[in-house]
Design a protein around this motif. Structure first.
Motif, PDB file in Angstrom:
ATOM      1  N   LEU A   1       0.862  -1.171   0.000  1.00 26.61           N
ATOM      2  CA  LEU A   1       0.000   0.000   0.000  1.00 26.61           C
ATOM      3  C   LEU A   1       0.902   1.225   0.000  1.00 26.61           C
ATOM      4  O   LEU A   1       1.684   1.436   0.929  1.00 26.61           O
ATOM      5  CB  LEU A   1      -0.901  -0.003   1.232  1.00 26.61           C
ATOM      6  CG  LEU A   1      -1.882   1.150   1.384  1.00 26.61           C
ATOM      7  CD1 LEU A   1      -2.841   1.201   0.197  1.00 26.61           C
ATOM      8  CD2 LEU A   1      -2.662   1.007   2.670  1.00 26.61           C
TER       9      LEU A   1
ATOM     10  N   THR B   1       5.853   3.570   0.358  1.00 24.87           N
ATOM     11  CA  THR B   1       5.152   2.606   1.190  1.00 24.87           C
ATOM     12  C   THR B   1       4.832   3.275   2.516  1.00 24.87           C
ATOM     13  O   THR B   1       5.703   3.889   3.134  1.00 24.87           O
ATOM     14  CB  THR B   1       6.009   1.344   1.400  1.00 24.87           C
ATOM     15  OG1 THR B   1       6.316   0.791   0.118  1.00 24.87           O
ATOM     16  CG2 THR B   1       5.272   0.318   2.246  1.00 24.87           C
TER      17      THR B   1
ATOM     18  N   ARG C   1      -3.952  -6.961   4.857  1.00 25.26           N
ATOM     19  CA  ARG C   1      -4.537  -5.975   3.952  1.00 25.26           C
ATOM     20  C   ARG C   1      -5.521  -6.629   3.017  1.00 25.26           C
ATOM     21  O   ARG C   1      -5.428  -7.819   2.734  1.00 25.26           O
ATOM     22  CB  ARG C   1      -3.453  -5.247   3.178  1.00 25.26           C
ATOM     23  CG  ARG C   1      -2.466  -6.247   2.623  1.00 25.26           C
ATOM     24  CD  ARG C   1      -1.171  -5.719   2.212  1.00 25.26           C
ATOM     25  NE  ARG C   1       0.050  -5.660   2.885  1.00 25.26           N
ATOM     26  CZ  ARG C   1       0.725  -6.596   3.515  1.00 25.26           C
ATOM     27  NH1 ARG C   1       0.208  -7.751   3.723  1.00 25.26           N
ATOM     28  NH2 ARG C   1       1.907  -6.394   3.983  1.00 25.26           N
TER      29      ARG C   1
ATOM     30  N   LEU D   1      -8.110  -5.638  -0.571  1.00 24.27           N
ATOM     31  CA  LEU D   1      -8.615  -4.756  -1.617  1.00 24.27           C
ATOM     32  C   LEU D   1      -9.912  -5.369  -2.124  1.00 24.27           C
ATOM     33  O   LEU D   1      -9.950  -6.541  -2.484  1.00 24.27           O
ATOM     34  CB  LEU D   1      -7.597  -4.640  -2.755  1.00 24.27           C
ATOM     35  CG  LEU D   1      -8.053  -3.987  -4.049  1.00 24.27           C
ATOM     36  CD1 LEU D   1      -8.409  -2.518  -3.821  1.00 24.27           C
ATOM     37  CD2 LEU D   1      -6.975  -4.118  -5.115  1.00 24.27           C
TER      38      LEU D   1
ATOM     39  N   VAL E   1     -10.143  -0.348   0.401  1.00 28.95           N
ATOM     40  CA  VAL E   1      -8.883  -0.916   0.850  1.00 28.95           C
ATOM     41  C   VAL E   1      -8.878  -0.871   2.364  1.00 28.95           C
ATOM     42  O   VAL E   1      -9.269   0.139   2.961  1.00 28.95           O
ATOM     43  CB  VAL E   1      -7.674  -0.105   0.318  1.00 28.95           C
ATOM     44  CG1 VAL E   1      -6.368  -0.696   0.809  1.00 28.95           C
ATOM     45  CG2 VAL E   1      -7.699  -0.024  -1.204  1.00 28.95           C
TER      46      VAL E   1
ATOM     47  N   TRP F   1      -3.344   6.857  -4.185  1.00 26.26           N
ATOM     48  CA  TRP F   1      -2.741   5.696  -3.538  1.00 26.26           C
ATOM     49  C   TRP F   1      -2.496   4.629  -4.606  1.00 26.26           C
ATOM     50  O   TRP F   1      -3.171   4.614  -5.630  1.00 26.26           O
ATOM     51  CB  TRP F   1      -3.672   5.109  -2.475  1.00 26.26           C
ATOM     52  CG  TRP F   1      -3.921   6.001  -1.295  1.00 26.26           C
ATOM     53  CD1 TRP F   1      -4.676   7.140  -1.251  1.00 26.26           C
ATOM     54  CD2 TRP F   1      -3.419   5.822   0.025  1.00 26.26           C
ATOM     55  NE1 TRP F   1      -4.677   7.661   0.009  1.00 26.26           N
ATOM     56  CE2 TRP F   1      -3.922   6.879   0.819  1.00 26.26           C
ATOM     57  CE3 TRP F   1      -2.610   4.859   0.625  1.00 26.26           C
ATOM     58  CZ2 TRP F   1      -3.619   6.996   2.165  1.00 26.26           C
ATOM     59  CZ3 TRP F   1      -2.323   4.981   1.972  1.00 26.26           C
ATOM     60  CH2 TRP F   1      -2.821   6.029   2.732  1.00 26.26           C
TER      61      TRP F   1
ATOM     62  N   ILE G   1      -2.026   0.299  -4.886  1.00 24.09           N
ATOM     63  CA  ILE G   1      -2.048  -1.005  -4.260  1.00 24.09           C
ATOM     64  C   ILE G   1      -1.340  -1.933  -5.235  1.00 24.09           C
ATOM     65  O   ILE G   1      -1.813  -2.152  -6.353  1.00 24.09           O
ATOM     66  CB  ILE G   1      -3.479  -1.502  -3.969  1.00 24.09           C
ATOM     67  CG1 ILE G   1      -4.216  -0.508  -3.055  1.00 24.09           C
ATOM     68  CG2 ILE G   1      -3.438  -2.873  -3.318  1.00 24.09           C
ATOM     69  CD1 ILE G   1      -4.938   0.573  -3.760  1.00 24.09           C
TER      70      ILE G   1
END
Length: 137
Positions: free
Chosen positions: A11, A23, A30, A32, A64, A91, A93
């Motif tokens: 992330l 990062t 995590r 998504l 997320v 952001w 991912i």
């Protein structure tokens, strides 16, 4: 996509909005999620009374969430600042052997927790705030 190490999902945040992604934290867990709402157009003429949906009409979004440890004090401060300002930032991912999802997200939740004999951890949640791009690996 074969089996991958969960720790390789990253992330990243472009806090300064200059195209540089860093990062954010040592994220231990995590997730998504992509969602698409539907638009129901079923009516009395629908074949067999089966539900009908309008093609391409629903709202799409990405969510997320993650938990872990902040990498350093500046990462913690950046996330806190985004939350209190209600700011939307770009952001990324990074999903190994799959690709990179990027776009504007708003930080919607930050939780801090800690045990008396352990480290302080956090949980955070992001919601998409515009068009999301996908680049295959």
């Amino acid at each position: 996509m074969g089996a991958q190490r969960g720790k390789d999902l990253l992330l990243k945040l472009d806090f300064e909005q200059d195209g540089t992604f860093n990062t954010v934290a040592g994220i231990r867990s995590r997730k998504l999620t992509f969602n698409a709402e539907t638009v129901d157009i079923t009516n009395s003429d629908s074949a067999g009374r089966w539900r009908e949906l309008l093609d391409g009409a629903g709202v799409r979004r990405a969510s997320v969430s993650g938990s872990g440890l902040f990498k350093d004090a500046s990462s913690d401060a950046s996330v806190r600042e985004l939350f209190f300002d209600g700011a939307i930032r770009t952001w990324q991912i990074v999903i190994p052997d799959f690709g990179t999802v990027s776009g504007p997200f708003q930080l919607t939740s930050v939780e801090y927790a800690g045990e008396h004999d352990g480290e302080v951890t956090y949980d955070l949640a992001l919601e998409s705030a515009g068009a999301i791009a996908f680049e295959a690996a």
